[in-house]
Design a protein around this motif. Structure first.
Motif, mmCIF file in Angstrom:
data_model
loop_
_atom_site.group_PDB
_atom_site.id
_atom_site.type_symbol
_atom_site.label_atom_id
_atom_site.label_comp_id
_atom_site.label_asym_id
_atom_site.label_seq_id
_atom_site.Cartn_x
_atom_site.Cartn_y
_atom_site.Cartn_z
ATOM 1 N N HIS A 22 9.969 9.884 -10.000
ATOM 2 C CA HIS A 22 10.399 8.429 -9.914
ATOM 3 C C HIS A 22 9.969 8.561 -8.561
ATOM 4 O O HIS A 22 10.272 9.279 -7.499
ATOM 5 N N PRO A 23 9.261 6.912 -7.635
ATOM 6 C CA PRO A 23 9.468 6.933 -6.866
ATOM 7 C C PRO A 23 11.093 6.635 -5.602
ATOM 8 O O PRO A 23 11.241 7.634 -4.654
ATOM 9 N N THR A 24 11.721 6.357 -6.018
ATOM 10 C CA THR A 24 13.069 6.560 -5.481
ATOM 11 C C THR A 24 13.048 8.353 -5.447
ATOM 12 O O THR A 24 13.884 8.437 -4.369
ATOM 13 N N ASP A 25 13.033 8.470 -6.048
ATOM 14 C CA ASP A 25 13.385 10.134 -6.156
ATOM 15 C C ASP A 25 12.785 10.594 -5.133
ATOM 16 O O ASP A 25 13.037 11.464 -4.274
ATOM 17 N N LEU A 26 11.199 10.524 -4.986
ATOM 18 C CA LEU A 26 10.512 11.484 -4.189
ATOM 19 C C LEU A 26 11.084 10.462 -3.139
ATOM 20 O O LEU A 26 10.841 11.704 -1.819
ATOM 21 N N GLN A 27 10.792 9.448 -2.783
ATOM 22 C CA GLN A 27 11.771 9.294 -1.318
ATOM 23 C C GLN A 27 12.969 9.361 -1.000
ATOM 24 O O GLN A 27 13.420 9.816 0.231
ATOM 25 N N CYS A 28 13.720 9.803 -1.628
ATOM 26 C CA CYS A 28 15.469 10.825 -1.201
ATOM 27 C C CYS A 28 14.886 11.770 -0.933
ATOM 28 O O CYS A 28 15.271 12.776 -0.327
ATOM 29 N N LEU A 29 14.362 12.905 -1.706
ATOM 30 C CA LEU A 29 13.219 14.166 -0.947
ATOM 31 C C LEU A 29 13.038 13.152 0.429
ATOM 32 O O LEU A 29 13.688 15.160 1.178
ATOM 33 N N ASN A 30 11.892 12.475 0.549
ATOM 34 C CA ASN A 30 11.686 12.881 1.714
ATOM 35 C C ASN A 30 12.570 12.883 2.690
ATOM 36 O O ASN A 30 12.895 13.123 3.984
ATOM 37 N N LEU A 31 13.970 11.403 2.542
ATOM 38 C CA LEU A 31 15.088 11.577 3.096
ATOM 39 C C LEU A 31 16.013 12.929 3.152
ATOM 40 O O LEU A 31 16.658 13.205 4.904
ATOM 41 N N LEU B 277 4.188 14.419 -8.743
ATOM 42 C CA LEU B 277 5.274 15.315 -9.076
ATOM 43 C C LEU B 277 5.799 15.304 -10.191
ATOM 44 O O LEU B 277 6.995 15.690 -10.655
ATOM 45 N N ASP B 278 5.878 14.370 -10.845
ATOM 46 C CA ASP B 278 6.380 14.012 -12.118
ATOM 47 C C ASP B 278 8.073 13.130 -11.713
ATOM 48 O O ASP B 278 9.182 13.878 -12.368
ATOM 49 N N SER C 189 0.728 -1.576 -0.299
ATOM 50 C CA SER C 189 0.382 -0.423 0.405
ATOM 51 C C SER C 189 0.929 1.130 0.300
ATOM 52 O O SER C 189 0.568 1.977 -0.725
ATOM 53 N N TYR C 190 1.558 1.352 0.430
ATOM 54 C CA TYR C 190 3.370 2.643 0.908
ATOM 55 C C TYR C 190 3.686 3.381 -0.641
ATOM 56 O O TYR C 190 3.855 4.096 -0.833
ATOM 57 N N ALA C 191 3.919 1.522 -0.815
ATOM 58 C CA ALA C 191 4.576 1.556 -2.096
ATOM 59 C C ALA C 191 3.813 2.052 -3.492
ATOM 60 O O ALA C 191 4.174 2.947 -3.623
ATOM 61 N N LEU C 192 2.723 1.742 -3.357
ATOM 62 C CA LEU C 192 1.575 2.163 -4.253
ATOM 63 C C LEU C 192 1.322 3.957 -3.966
ATOM 64 O O LEU C 192 1.031 4.001 -5.325
ATOM 65 N N LEU C 193 0.996 3.548 -3.306
ATOM 66 C CA LEU C 193 0.539 5.435 -2.322
ATOM 67 C C LEU C 193 2.481 6.226 -3.188
ATOM 68 O O LEU C 193 2.022 7.718 -3.668
ATOM 69 N N THR C 194 3.531 5.822 -2.981
ATOM 70 C CA THR C 194 4.739 6.601 -3.266
ATOM 71 C C THR C 194 4.838 6.847 -4.695
ATOM 72 O O THR C 194 5.019 7.592 -5.324
ATOM 73 N N GLN C 195 4.286 5.815 -5.550
ATOM 74 C CA GLN C 195 4.211 5.592 -7.300
ATOM 75 C C GLN C 195 3.286 6.642 -7.581
ATOM 76 O O GLN C 195 3.811 7.434 -7.984
ATOM 77 N N ALA C 196 1.933 6.851 -6.916
ATOM 78 C CA ALA C 196 0.699 7.422 -7.076
ATOM 79 C C ALA C 196 1.529 9.011 -6.271
ATOM 80 O O ALA C 196 1.307 10.516 -7.627
#
Length: 160
Positions: free
Chosen positions: A38-47, A35-36, A23-30
């Motif tokens: 990649h999910p890894t880029d989004l999580q890097c921003l989070n970190l 934000l246009d 569920s969290y992976a799918l939320l991250t993808q969405a």
């Protein structure tokens, strides 16, 4: 508790954990799609946000994400192109390049997470302090476990 009851609970915990992670992976993808990124880029921003806005090296980004330094450099390239980070020289050691977040873009990023998390705190209204402490401890242990597993997988080893 009998061994059988414990085994059933551990099986249920495993299944619920896998559903939670999916569920969290799918939320991250969405969210990344929105934000246009990649999910890894989004999580890097989070970190990076969790680093309290302090500029970090690409090496630190590699440590945070479990990526190689080359992959972390490409990730920073993408985030820079998208306007979320800038590279700047370290004022103390001019040879070092730091990656700093762009405050306006991070404010947009935070607003998105705040809108998505609206109501999240209410999920814990029925828990007392000891239960919240237990949950925090569990999440810390599973995050550390996940970090170890990422390192194992990246090193070519088995997960588990």
């Amino acid at each position: 508790m009998t061994d059988t009851a414990r085994e059933r609970l551990l099986d249920e915990l495993s299944a619920v954990s896998r559903r939670y992670l999916a569920s969290y992976a799918l939320l991250t993808q969405a969210a990344a799609d929105r934000l246009d990124l990649h999910p890894t880029d989004l999580q890097c921003l989070n970190l990076l946000v969790l680093e309290d806005g302090r500029p970090v090296t690409t090496g630190r980004i590699a440590e945070l994400t479990g990526l190689t330094t080359g992959a972390a450099t490409r990730l920073v390239d993408r985030l820079e192109k998208a306007g979320y980070v800038v590279r700047e020289r370290d004022s103390v050691d001019r040879r070092r390049v730091l990656v700093a977040t762009v405050p306006e873009k991070i404010a947009d990023f935070r607003r998105m997470w705040e809108r998505l998390g609206d109501g999240w705190v209410a999920l814990f209204d029925d828990l007392d302090e000891s239960q919240l402490t237990l949950l925090i401890g569990h999440l810390r242990r599973t995050a550390e476990f996940g970090t170890v597993q990422v390192a194992r997988l990246r090193a070519g080893g088995d997960a588990g």
